[in-house]
Design a protein around this motif. Sequence first.
Motif, mmCIF file in Angstrom:
data_model
loop_
_atom_site.group_PDB
_atom_site.id
_atom_site.type_symbol
_atom_site.label_atom_id
_atom_site.label_comp_id
_atom_site.label_asym_id
_atom_site.label_seq_id
_atom_site.Cartn_x
_atom_site.Cartn_y
_atom_site.Cartn_z
ATOM 1 N N UNK A 148 0.845 -1.196 0.000
ATOM 2 C CA UNK A 148 0.000 0.000 0.000
ATOM 3 C C UNK A 148 0.879 1.244 0.000
ATOM 4 N N UNK A 149 1.948 1.225 0.786
ATOM 5 C CA UNK A 149 2.863 2.369 0.809
ATOM 6 C C UNK A 149 3.532 2.543 -0.552
ATOM 7 N N UNK A 150 3.844 1.448 -1.231
ATOM 8 C CA UNK A 150 4.400 1.523 -2.582
ATOM 9 C C UNK A 150 3.393 2.179 -3.531
ATOM 10 N N UNK A 151 2.134 1.740 -3.470
ATOM 11 C CA UNK A 151 1.087 2.330 -4.314
ATOM 12 C C UNK A 151 0.902 3.810 -3.980
ATOM 13 N N UNK A 152 0.987 4.139 -2.701
ATOM 14 C CA UNK A 152 0.857 5.534 -2.275
ATOM 15 C C UNK A 152 2.011 6.365 -2.840
ATOM 16 N N UNK A 153 3.230 5.838 -2.758
ATOM 17 C CA UNK A 153 4.392 6.546 -3.309
ATOM 18 C C UNK A 153 4.205 6.800 -4.802
ATOM 19 N N UNK A 154 3.733 5.789 -5.504
ATOM 20 C CA UNK A 154 3.511 5.942 -6.944
ATOM 21 C C UNK A 154 2.418 6.972 -7.223
ATOM 22 N N UNK A 155 1.322 6.912 -6.475
ATOM 23 C CA UNK A 155 0.221 7.853 -6.690
ATOM 24 C C UNK A 155 0.639 9.292 -6.396
ATOM 25 N N UNK A 156 1.492 9.479 -5.384
ATOM 26 C CA UNK A 156 1.950 10.818 -5.012
ATOM 27 C C UNK A 156 3.200 11.237 -5.784
ATOM 28 N N UNK A 157 3.735 10.301 -6.576
ATOM 29 C CA UNK A 157 4.968 10.536 -7.332
ATOM 30 C C UNK A 157 6.104 10.970 -6.405
#
Length: 149
Positions: A67-76
């Motif tokens: 989830x943190x990986x997806x969050x990092x990607x979403x927030x760039x």
Amino acid sequence: MEHGSQQGSDLATPAEFAAWLKRQLEQRGYDLRPRGGGQTRFIADSGIGAGTVSRMLRGQGNTETRVLQALAEALELPLAEVLVAAGVLSHAELTNVRNPSRTDPLTPEQAADELGITDPQSRALFVSMTETLRKQRAENGEGNNIAEN
């Protein structure tokens, strides 16, 4: 961002992560006011589940590495920045991981030992995060400072 001071720890607390996440979303134009629609829009944009986003914004519970990986990607944002904001790693731990004093490769478990990560859940999260970073670096064709298991 300030960090939790529980027993001398400089890890971010869930409440601090929630405040950080709110700032990140608002800086990107997500209106988080009631009926602002920002949370719903971020859920759609990021692909992260509604319950998970809600819990993160309320500062409740630990968040999984994926989830943190997806969050990092979403927030760039770099995953490392999100891991520090989420309290998975402290700034000092991140520095130690980025600039190890050792020249021989470490296993994720050895790195956890050297960083003093003893809590079983935190340790499992750290090992999982390390594996995620290793796979990401391998996909990008970058070198690797952590030995394969």
